[in-house]
Design a protein around this motif. Structure first.
Motif, PDB file in Angstrom:
ATOM      1  N   GLN A  19       0.846  -1.185   0.000  1.00  0.00           N
ATOM      2  CA  GLN A  19       0.000   0.000   0.000  1.00  0.00           C
ATOM      3  C   GLN A  19       0.885   1.239   0.000  1.00  0.00           C
ATOM      4  OE1 GLN A  19      -3.599  -0.274   2.666  1.00  0.00           O
ATOM      5  NE2 GLN A  19      -2.473  -2.006   3.518  1.00  0.00           N
ATOM      6  N   ASP A  20       0.530   2.229  -0.814  1.00  0.00           N
ATOM      7  CA  ASP A  20       1.253   3.487  -0.891  1.00  0.00           C
ATOM      8  C   ASP A  20       0.347   4.621  -0.428  1.00  0.00           C
ATOM      9  OD1 ASP A  20       3.972   3.054  -2.436  1.00  0.00           O
ATOM     10  OD2 ASP A  20       2.481   1.787  -3.438  1.00  0.00           O
ATOM     11  N   TYR A  21       0.889   5.426   0.487  1.00  0.00           N
ATOM     12  CA  TYR A  21       0.166   6.600   0.976  1.00  0.00           C
ATOM     13  C   TYR A  21       1.092   7.804   0.913  1.00  0.00           C
ATOM     14  CZ  TYR A  21      -3.468   3.399   2.498  1.00  0.00           C
ATOM     15  OH  TYR A  21      -4.455   2.453   2.515  1.00  0.00           O
ATOM     16  N   TYR A  22       0.484   9.012   0.979  1.00  0.00           N
ATOM     17  CA  TYR A  22       1.228  10.219   0.677  1.00  0.00           C
ATOM     18  C   TYR A  22       0.914  11.304   1.705  1.00  0.00           C
ATOM     19  CZ  TYR A  22       1.771   7.715  -3.686  1.00  0.00           C
ATOM     20  OH  TYR A  22       2.067   6.748  -4.605  1.00  0.00           O
ATOM     21  N   PRO A  78      -8.014  10.882   2.137  1.00  0.00           N
ATOM     22  CA  PRO A  78      -7.716   9.438   2.195  1.00  0.00           C
ATOM     23  C   PRO A  78      -6.238   9.095   2.101  1.00  0.00           C
ATOM     24  CG  PRO A  78      -8.581  10.018   0.041  1.00  0.00           C
ATOM     25  CD  PRO A  78      -8.719  11.249   0.891  1.00  0.00           C
ATOM     26  N   THR A 107      -4.166   9.551  -0.511  1.00  0.00           N
ATOM     27  CA  THR A 107      -3.760   9.154  -1.854  1.00  0.00           C
ATOM     28  C   THR A 107      -2.844  10.218  -2.455  1.00  0.00           C
ATOM     29  OG1 THR A 107      -5.669  10.252  -2.851  1.00  0.00           O
ATOM     30  CG2 THR A 107      -5.937   7.951  -2.174  1.00  0.00           C
ATOM     31  N   LEU A 108      -2.276   9.914  -3.617  1.00  0.00           N
ATOM     32  CA  LEU A 108      -1.418  10.885  -4.289  1.00  0.00           C
ATOM     33  C   LEU A 108      -2.204  12.148  -4.628  1.00  0.00           C
ATOM     34  CD1 LEU A 108       1.317  11.586  -5.547  1.00  0.00           C
ATOM     35  CD2 LEU A 108       0.585  10.381  -7.621  1.00  0.00           C
ATOM     36  N   GLN A 164      -4.983  13.168  -3.048  1.00  0.00           N
ATOM     37  CA  GLN A 164      -5.492  13.767  -1.811  1.00  0.00           C
ATOM     38  C   GLN A 164      -4.645  13.296  -0.627  1.00  0.00           C
ATOM     39  OE1 GLN A 164      -9.786  12.540  -2.304  1.00  0.00           O
ATOM     40  NE2 GLN A 164     -10.124  14.736  -1.948  1.00  0.00           N
ATOM     41  N   PRO A 165      -3.455  13.866  -0.486  1.00  0.00           N
ATOM     42  CA  PRO A 165      -2.533  13.402   0.555  1.00  0.00           C
ATOM     43  C   PRO A 165      -2.921  13.908   1.943  1.00  0.00           C
ATOM     44  CG  PRO A 165      -1.585  15.252  -0.630  1.00  0.00           C
ATOM     45  CD  PRO A 165      -2.864  14.920  -1.343  1.00  0.00           C
ATOM     46  N   TRP A 168       3.293  -1.151   4.099  1.00  0.00           N
ATOM     47  CA  TRP A 168       2.987   0.242   3.786  1.00  0.00           C
ATOM     48  C   TRP A 168       4.251   0.977   3.350  1.00  0.00           C
ATOM     49  CZ3 TRP A 168      -0.952   3.970   5.997  1.00  0.00           C
ATOM     50  CH2 TRP A 168      -2.205   3.354   6.173  1.00  0.00           C
ATOM     51  N   TYR A 219       9.266  11.502  -1.247  1.00  0.00           N
ATOM     52  CA  TYR A 219       8.573  11.221  -2.506  1.00  0.00           C
ATOM     53  C   TYR A 219       9.497  11.553  -3.673  1.00  0.00           C
ATOM     54  CZ  TYR A 219       5.144  11.684  -6.275  1.00  0.00           C
ATOM     55  OH  TYR A 219       4.463  11.560  -7.458  1.00  0.00           O
TER      56      TYR A 219
END
Length: 279
Positions: free
Chosen positions: A26-29, A39, A41-42, A44-45, A60, A90
């Motif tokens: 899983q990738d989060y930002y 959420p 995401t890229l 909506q970090p 993660w 990033y």
């Protein structure tokens, strides 16, 4: 030793994952323009790195976008040997964890957790007595600190402050404080540690019940005392038989301008450790 086992792990991750295991990744930002209500995401970090760490777990990767994050970070979960928890910058963006005004004990704390990779971040500005940049402590295994830039960790904001054995700061410190199990299988590689006034401490230190580690290809410079220190018998581990760093490789490090006006100093110092290879 550590480097062999680590290579096996890399091969497994790269070539041997099953479809089910790969699906766990899983990738989060995180971004300075984000929001913790998003959420992660890229598109909506999240806004805060600590918020991301509070959610994170095995498999993660938390990507921190460029900018200055005025935060004190504590990992609350680790990963697994097959799926480490990764905190990294990033792409090639400069992501800075800045302690200005926080008076944090440590800007980054990893305590009693395993299989964490921390990659490519800048850690700076923790200035007070006993200030720490990155602390790894206790019952840990498989911690990798890679490509970090750690600087301006000082025991005092006054460059002319008097120094004694009670004035200390530590840019990177690994403490093997558990008497039942060694802190083991970790790597510090490709990091730059520089421009720190550690008092009677060191730029990068490994202390206590610590085994099977690699300190490789780091650039340690302009430290107002010892650059890299491998330590034993300071009471870090309650069991005196195990209270020494051992079975480690210290390879291809560039260490210079570690000069103290108040104590005997050195680039690489073996201070009670044993069974090391230094090249």
């Amino acid at each position: 030793m550590r480097n062999t086992r680590r290579s096996i792990r890399f091969l497994f991750v790269a070539f041997g994952l099953t479809a089910g295991t790969a699906s766990l990744a899983q990738d989060y930002y995180v971004s300075i323009s984000g929001d913790d209500a998003f959420p992660g995401t890229l598109a909506q970090p999240w806004r805060h790195v600590q918020y991301a760490l509070d959610q994170a777990g095995p498999f993660w990767t938390v990507h921190v976008m460029g900018g200055v994050y005025n935060e004190e970070l504590t990992f609350v979960s680790g990963g697994t040997s097959a799926g480490p928890l990764t905190l990294r910058n990033y792409l090639s963006e400069v992501a800075v964890i800045d302690g200005t005004g926080l008076n944090a004990d440590a800007l980054v704390t990893i305590q009693d957790l395993s299989h964490i990779d921390m990659i490519g971040l800048e850690i700076r500005n923790n200035v007070h007595n006993d200030a720490i940049g990155i602390l790894v402590n206790g019952l840990c295994q498989g911690i990798d600190l890679l490509g970090l830039n750690v600087h301006d960790i000082h025991f005092s904001s006054d460059p002319n402050a008097p120094v004694n054995d009670n004035t200390n700061a530590q840019p990177i410190i690994v403490y093997g404080s558990n008497a039942s199990s060694a802190l083991n299988e970790f790597t510090i590689a490709d990091c730059e540690v520089h421009d720190c006034r550690p008092g009677f401490s060191e730029g990068l230190a490994i202390n206590g019940n610590v085994t099977d580690f690699v300190v490789r290809n780091n650039h340690v410079h302009h430290i107002a005392n010892i650059g890299i220190d491998l330590i034993g018998h300071e009471g870090t581990c309650p069991d005196p038989i195990l209270d020494q760093a051992r079975s480690g490789f210290i390879l291809s490090n560039h260490v210079h301008d570690c000069i103290s006006p108040y104590a005997m100093c050195g680039g690489i110092y073996v201070d009670g450790a044993r069974d090391l290879i230094i090249e």
